[in-house]
Scaffold this active site. Structure first.
Site, PDB file in Angstrom:
ATOM      1  N   GLY A 174      -5.017   2.488  -3.445  1.00 31.38           N
ATOM      2  CA  GLY A 174      -6.565   2.982  -3.747  1.00 31.38           C
ATOM      3  C   GLY A 174      -6.167   4.128  -4.935  1.00 31.38           C
ATOM      4  O   GLY A 174      -7.412   4.615  -5.361  1.00 31.38           O
TER       5      GLY A 174
ATOM      6  N   LYS B 299      -8.553  -4.555  -3.717  1.00 32.48           N
ATOM      7  CA  LYS B 299      -7.277  -4.618  -4.241  1.00 32.48           C
ATOM      8  C   LYS B 299      -6.779  -6.335  -4.337  1.00 32.48           C
ATOM      9  O   LYS B 299      -6.108  -6.625  -5.246  1.00 32.48           O
ATOM     10  CB  LYS B 299      -6.279  -4.221  -2.863  1.00 32.48           C
ATOM     11  CG  LYS B 299      -6.408  -2.651  -2.864  1.00 32.48           C
ATOM     12  CD  LYS B 299      -5.110  -2.140  -1.843  1.00 32.48           C
ATOM     13  CE  LYS B 299      -5.135  -0.792  -1.336  1.00 32.48           C
ATOM     14  NZ  LYS B 299      -4.212  -0.272  -0.576  1.00 32.48           N
TER      15      LYS B 299
ATOM     16  N   ASP C 291       0.884  -1.124   0.076  1.00 31.22           N
ATOM     17  CA  ASP C 291      -0.061  -0.187   0.122  1.00 31.22           C
ATOM     18  C   ASP C 291       0.791   1.196  -0.021  1.00 31.22           C
ATOM     19  O   ASP C 291       2.063   1.263   0.203  1.00 31.22           O
ATOM     20  CB  ASP C 291      -0.840  -0.026   1.209  1.00 31.22           C
ATOM     21  CG  ASP C 291      -1.568   0.954   1.445  1.00 31.22           C
ATOM     22  OD1 ASP C 291      -2.213   1.630   0.479  1.00 31.22           O
ATOM     23  OD2 ASP C 291      -1.570   1.692   2.515  1.00 31.22           O
ATOM     24  N   ILE C 292       0.293   2.432  -0.155  1.00 32.50           N
ATOM     25  CA  ILE C 292       1.018   3.672  -0.264  1.00 32.50           C
ATOM     26  C   ILE C 292       0.972   4.466   0.885  1.00 32.50           C
ATOM     27  O   ILE C 292       1.748   4.694   1.911  1.00 32.50           O
ATOM     28  CB  ILE C 292       0.779   4.388  -1.496  1.00 32.50           C
ATOM     29  CG1 ILE C 292       1.351   3.738  -2.997  1.00 32.50           C
ATOM     30  CG2 ILE C 292       1.320   5.857  -1.522  1.00 32.50           C
ATOM     31  CD1 ILE C 292       0.866   4.619  -4.067  1.00 32.50           C
ATOM     32  N   ASP C 293      -0.270   4.982   1.120  1.00 26.31           N
ATOM     33  CA  ASP C 293      -0.378   6.042   2.298  1.00 26.31           C
ATOM     34  C   ASP C 293      -0.460   5.471   3.491  1.00 26.31           C
ATOM     35  O   ASP C 293      -1.311   4.379   3.690  1.00 26.31           O
ATOM     36  CB  ASP C 293      -1.613   6.716   2.083  1.00 26.31           C
ATOM     37  CG  ASP C 293      -1.704   7.625   0.745  1.00 26.31           C
ATOM     38  OD1 ASP C 293      -1.232   8.657   0.700  1.00 26.31           O
ATOM     39  OD2 ASP C 293      -2.197   7.063  -0.272  1.00 26.31           O
TER      40      ASP C 293
END
Length: 258
Positions: free
Chosen positions: A44, A185, A9-11
């Site tokens: 997302g 995802k 994931d990023i954030d």
């Protein structure tokens, strides 16, 4: 178990609250690649929101828009657009309540209202280069893979049980993701794994948010960040440290990858 691929994931996972990549995370990803394990972004966010970060980390493949748009080695692999009939219901309901929408397409994104403060606040929180252009009819003519619905938590009841085929996941005090009821995802990850001839047991995933539940539940080893939403923790095999406290490295060590 020798895992072959890791989804990030990023954030709150690859980047911290300041939207910065911790130096040790950059180093850990580089070491992971050096060991022949492929890192993949699973977010997302839209693909046009992640390019600078992906380039900095040397990541070429990504599952974006909560699984609806997947790219492998720079080439689109899987796409799942939201049906126009579902979008029409959402657009009609949002208009009734005077709520702004942002339609996320393959190459750009467009808002249903001009200069809306909630749109500005939520999109700017992502630290991206631009705000959406104004085009309330984009959904009629182009493929839409995800939508931002801009309302506050006390207004969510206005949409509950009124959007058949769609679900809402909050990611900002004034914004929620809108995606297919069975979208996640995990769906995009499964498409990528099939292409590579791998199984979910071959994969590791890192996340921190509500949209990471299915992903962590799917893979062979799911890692929740130390700063995760508490509702994510039951889906993890391991809870690592905070994103700013070598969370990525410690999780990779626990998985036996570093």
């Amino acid at each position: 178990m020798s895992y072959k691929i890791v989804f990030f994931d990023i954030d709150g996972t690859l980047i911290n609250e300041k939207k910065e990549i911790p130096a040790d995370t950059v180093k850990a990803i580089r070491e992971l690649k050096g060991r022949g394990v492929e890192p993949v972004i699973a977010t997302g966010r839209a693909p046009y929101f992640i390019k600078p970060l992906a380039e900095k980390l040397g990541i070429e493949s990504y599952v974006t828009l909560n699984g609806a748009y997947v790219v492998y080695k720079g080439k689109p692999l899987y796409k799942r657009e939201i049906p126009k009939s579902h979008l029409e219901t959402l657009v009609t309901l949002a208009a009734q309540h005077n709520h702004a929408l942002v339609f996320e397409g393959e190459h750009s994104f467009f808002a249903s209202k001009e200069n809306h403060p909630f749109v500005k606040a939520s999109v700017e929180s992502l630290k991206v280069d631009e705000l959406p252009s104004y085009n309330p009819d984009f959904w009629r003519t182009d493929s839409v893979y995800q939508v931002f619905l801009h309302c506050e938590s006390h207004e969510e009841h206005l949409y509950e049980s009124k959007l058949p085929g769609l679900k809402l996941i909050r990611w900002h005090p004034q914004a929620m993701d809108v995606l297919p009821t069975d979208g996640s995802k995990a769906q995009g990850i499964e498409a990528l794994l099939r292409e590579l001839g791998l199984t979910a047991a071959d994969a590791v995933a890192f996340g921190d948010g509500l949209n990471d539940k299915e992903m962590l539940d799917l893979v062979g080893f799911g890692v929740a960040m130390g700063n995760s939403h508490e509702e994510l923790l039951p889906f993890a095999d391991f809870v690592t440290t905070h994103v700013d406290e070598k969370g990525i490295r410690n999780g990779l060590v626990e998985a036996g990858l570093l």
